[in-house]
Write a protein that holds these residues in place. Sequence first.
Motif, PDB file in Angstrom:
ATOM      1  N   PRO A   1      16.145   0.736  24.998  1.00  0.00           N
ATOM      2  CA  PRO A   1      15.771   1.153  26.889  1.00  0.00           C
ATOM      3  C   PRO A   1      17.004   0.613  27.539  1.00  0.00           C
ATOM      4  N   THR A   2      16.878   1.795  28.651  1.00  0.00           N
ATOM      5  CA  THR A   2      17.832   1.071  29.742  1.00  0.00           C
ATOM      6  C   THR A   2      16.529  -0.256  30.469  1.00  0.00           C
TER       7      THR A   2
ATOM      8  N   LEU B   1      25.204  -4.367  29.297  1.00  0.00           N
ATOM      9  CA  LEU B   1      24.231  -3.480  30.307  1.00  0.00           C
ATOM     10  C   LEU B   1      23.890  -1.969  29.645  1.00  0.00           C
ATOM     11  N   ILE B   2      25.039  -1.232  29.920  1.00  0.00           N
ATOM     12  CA  ILE B   2      25.085  -0.312  30.237  1.00  0.00           C
ATOM     13  C   ILE B   2      24.494   0.604  28.447  1.00  0.00           C
TER      14      ILE B   2
ATOM     15  N   PRO C   1      26.861  -4.378  40.696  1.00  0.00           N
ATOM     16  CA  PRO C   1      25.591  -3.690  40.700  1.00  0.00           C
ATOM     17  C   PRO C   1      26.284  -2.809  39.111  1.00  0.00           C
ATOM     18  N   VAL C   2      24.625  -2.794  38.274  1.00  0.00           N
ATOM     19  CA  VAL C   2      24.788  -1.393  37.425  1.00  0.00           C
ATOM     20  C   VAL C   2      24.172  -0.212  37.518  1.00  0.00           C
TER      21      VAL C   2
ATOM     22  N   ALA D   1      32.718  -7.889  31.239  1.00  0.00           N
ATOM     23  CA  ALA D   1      31.739  -7.552  29.978  1.00  0.00           C
ATOM     24  C   ALA D   1      29.793  -7.782  29.823  1.00  0.00           C
ATOM     25  N   MET D   2      29.398  -8.179  30.794  1.00  0.00           N
ATOM     26  CA  MET D   2      28.117  -8.523  30.906  1.00  0.00           C
ATOM     27  C   MET D   2      27.628  -6.924  31.361  1.00  0.00           C
ATOM     28  N   GLN D   3      27.946  -6.530  32.197  1.00  0.00           N
ATOM     29  CA  GLN D   3      27.897  -4.692  32.545  1.00  0.00           C
ATOM     30  C   GLN D   3      27.895  -3.637  31.569  1.00  0.00           C
ATOM     31  N   THR D   4      29.107  -3.872  30.627  1.00  0.00           N
ATOM     32  CA  THR D   4      29.204  -3.741  29.667  1.00  0.00           C
ATOM     33  C   THR D   4      28.621  -3.516  28.547  1.00  0.00           C
TER      34      THR D   4
END
Length: 199
Positions: free
Chosen positions: A100-101, A95-96, A114-115, A90-93
């Motif tokens: 901006p990135t 962040l993606i 890692p993301v 959920a956190m990775q999604t």
Amino acid sequence: MLLQNYSKLTLEAGTDEAGRGCLAGPVTAAAVILPDNVIIEKLNDSKKLSEITREKLKHIIEEVALCFKVIHLEPEIIDEINILNASIQAMQTCLINLNPTPNYIIVDGNRFKPVQDIPYSCIVKGDSKYLSIAAASVLAKTYRDEYMNRIHEEYPMYNWKKNKGYPTIEHREAIRKYGTTPYHRKSFRLLPEQLKLEL
């Protein structure tokens, strides 16, 4: 006083989740990038704030953030991949999906994956140390509470409006009496051993 930045890089994102220990409902994650030198009074770990304060801060965070994202991962996924992996996913999604990135990620807790190739650090109790993680904790908590309030209307007997899906005595007694719902996490121990439920 919460710290502004861990990495000293611009576009540092903080991320956190809510609902990890619940018996019902999603695990909800949020990620936030705040502008440099922002001041948000009263912002802290969401667990240390009243519901009224969290709601006020939610609107402030959404106004001042450079970007933010909130994601719910449903019980079916939690049951399939386990709660730790679901929390991280959920956190990775979140962040993606930031724009901006981020150039760096700070994560509440001690486990992450890692993301893309973005560097990150895990910070234990990060939600009471860094502004962006605290902001993410407030968004995750308030959005998840709203979700639980909505599904409470479908199944009022579990009183999710009050317990938010956590394993209170009242919630467990309702599971024993009424059984489970599609919102319950079947991989969790929903009742103590002496009150086992036939699923």
